[in-house]
Design a protein around this motif. Structure first.
Motif, mmCIF file in Angstrom:
data_model
loop_
_atom_site.group_PDB
_atom_site.id
_atom_site.type_symbol
_atom_site.label_atom_id
_atom_site.label_comp_id
_atom_site.label_asym_id
_atom_site.label_seq_id
_atom_site.Cartn_x
_atom_site.Cartn_y
_atom_site.Cartn_z
ATOM 1 N N ALA A 98 17.090 3.276 3.486
ATOM 2 C CA ALA A 98 15.746 3.804 3.277
ATOM 3 C C ALA A 98 15.050 3.182 2.082
ATOM 4 O O ALA A 98 15.672 2.851 1.074
ATOM 5 C CB ALA A 98 15.824 5.321 3.088
ATOM 6 N N LEU A 99 13.739 3.060 2.265
ATOM 7 C CA LEU A 99 12.841 2.667 1.195
ATOM 8 C C LEU A 99 12.459 3.944 0.445
ATOM 9 O O LEU A 99 12.086 4.928 1.080
ATOM 10 C CB LEU A 99 11.590 2.062 1.842
ATOM 11 C CG LEU A 99 10.512 1.495 0.956
ATOM 12 C CD1 LEU A 99 11.001 0.242 0.255
ATOM 13 C CD2 LEU A 99 9.285 1.151 1.815
ATOM 14 N N LEU A 100 12.544 3.934 -0.869
ATOM 15 C CA LEU A 100 12.286 5.159 -1.641
ATOM 16 C C LEU A 100 11.166 4.926 -2.651
ATOM 17 O O LEU A 100 11.081 3.848 -3.239
ATOM 18 C CB LEU A 100 13.542 5.559 -2.425
ATOM 19 C CG LEU A 100 14.860 5.679 -1.655
ATOM 20 C CD1 LEU A 100 16.009 5.878 -2.638
ATOM 21 C CD2 LEU A 100 14.781 6.838 -0.671
ATOM 22 N N PRO A 101 10.373 5.959 -2.935
ATOM 23 C CA PRO A 101 9.412 5.825 -4.047
ATOM 24 C C PRO A 101 10.107 6.017 -5.398
ATOM 25 O O PRO A 101 9.521 5.854 -6.449
ATOM 26 C CB PRO A 101 8.408 6.952 -3.774
ATOM 27 C CG PRO A 101 9.152 7.947 -2.952
ATOM 28 C CD PRO A 101 10.227 7.219 -2.195
ATOM 29 N N GLY A 102 11.381 6.390 -5.360
ATOM 30 C CA GLY A 102 12.202 6.630 -6.554
ATOM 31 C C GLY A 102 13.396 7.460 -6.134
ATOM 32 O O GLY A 102 13.470 7.932 -4.995
ATOM 33 N N GLY A 103 14.371 7.604 -7.045
ATOM 34 C CA GLY A 103 15.453 8.550 -6.801
ATOM 35 C C GLY A 103 16.750 7.988 -6.265
ATOM 36 O O GLY A 103 17.691 8.740 -6.020
#
Ligand SMILES: NC(=O)c1ccc[n+]([C@@H]2O[C@H](COP(=O)([O-])OP(=O)(O)OC[C@H]3O[C@@H](n4cnc5c(N)ncnc54)[C@H](OP(=O)(O)O)[C@@H]3O)[C@@H](O)[C@H]2O)c1
Length: 326
Positions: free
Chosen positions: A87-92
């Motif tokens: 997955a591509l994440l905006p952060g975390g």
């Protein structure tokens, strides 16, 4: 959950494992047990306080991961607990658990380990968005990509070659140039010695390249424009060489050139879902068959995130530095 926390009180940020609250599941989300994440240059900036996460995103570092689905939100279909996801994440991502919008996730192809899969989303989706969607790279066209040995560069070489294109890359040493050529680059120019504009002209019978993917910015702007063919597109995705530059706009006008600025992280989830679906439709089967594959430089345990950042900062790597989470 366990996560890498940043102590920015000293001159250099210190990264250490600590405790953070579990992320909350949302109706459109997947809760993943993170098996691996990977380092991106943006993480280095964020750790130094120079690249804050977009509103609503986790303050924890990490723009991508791979792992096992633990739980699905009430609006999610097509995913089940136990599925392998990347997955591509905006952060975390530098954490043992993450909640991600289902549209930002893809199934991990059988041939890839979690550690390999964690190295896919950020760089392959970024290259797909910028070179293929925004700059409409034509089948059999020509591209110039700076930092051929970067995560981005190693993805770009493979996607452009898969599209039967010609690719010229730059890198800072002969050793990295040789590895770029071995990966498929038609021409690799050591930027400390060679002239990438001349190399682009030579590789295209003097026509110039259709697309430049640039993460350097100001210091390369004039030469990037010179390297473009009539109607060419320069996509700017980073500013490693500065943000202030001067440009003769007559060049843009007369040669019908476009300059496009682009970031992936701050885009709304619906746009990201369209990028992820577009990648899957164009390159998903190539990834499944192993025709394209992430280049993993090394894998370190999550607690060595600080060392992983040092390696990337010093550009000692070729491809991606991955962090094993569990
Ligand atoms: N806008 C977006 O959405 C987006 C998304 C992802 C990444 N990016 C950007 O894309 C760039 C690459 O990201 P990454 O995570 O793949 O980084 P990375 O692996 O750390 O690579 C950076 C590379 O740039 C090379 N480099 C440094 N100075 C250079 C120069 N003057 N000319 C040519 N190459 C040079 C370095 O290697 P050598 O100098 O040793 O060759 C290194 O390989 C970063 O600027 C990142 O912020 C943007």
């Amino acid at each position: 959950m366990r996560a890498i926390l940043v102590d920015a009180s000293g001159e250099l940020p210190r990264l250490a494992l600590g405790e953070a609250p579990d992320p909350e599941l949302v109706p459109s989300g997947l809760r993943l047990r993170v098996a691996a994440t990977a380092v991106n240059r943006a993480d280095l900036l964020q750790a130094r306080g120079l690249y804050p996460p977009p509103p609503g995103a986790s303050p924890i570092l990490g723009l991508e991961c791979a792992g096992e689905v633990l739980e699905t939100g009430s609006d999610v279909s097509g995913w089940r607990p136990g599925d392998r996801a990347m997955a591509l994440l905006p952060g975390g991502g530098y954490a043992t658990q993450v909640v991600v919008d289902a549209g930002s996730a893809l199934r991990v192809p059988d041939r890839l380990t979690f550690e390999q899969a964690a190295a896919v989303p950020e760089v392959f989706f970024t290259v797909f968005l910028n070179v293929f969607q925004l700059a409409a790279f034509p089948e059999g066209g020509a591209a110039l990509v700076h930092g051929g040995g970067s995560g981005i560069g190693t993805a770009a070489i493979q996607l452009v070659k898969h599209a039967h294109g010609t690719i010229v890359v730059t890198a800072g040493s002969e050793a990295k140039c040789a590895r770029c050529r071995a990966l498929g680059a038609d021409v690799a120019v050591n930027y400390n010695e060679g002239d990438f504009v001349a190399a682009c002209r030579e590789a295209t019978a003097d026509r110039g390249v259709d697309v430049v993917l640039d993460s350097i910015g100001a210091s390369y702007l004039v030469r990037n424009i010179e390297a473009l063919a009539l109607g060419g597109r320069l996509v700017l995705i980073g500013l490693m060489g500065g943000a202030q530059a001067e440009l003769n706009l007559g060049q843009l006008l007369a040669r019908r050139l476009s300059v496009i600025g682009s970031t992936l992280r701050a885009r709304p989830v619906a746009e990201k879902a369209a990028i992820v679906a577009g990648f899957q439709s164009r390159f998903g089967s190539a990834l499944e068959k192993g025709e394209i594959a992430p280049v993993v430089d090394r894998v370190l345990p999550l607690e060595q995130a600080g060392e992983a950042h040092r390696i990337v900062q010093a550009s000692e790597h070729f491809g991606k530095v991955v962090l094993r989470v569990a």
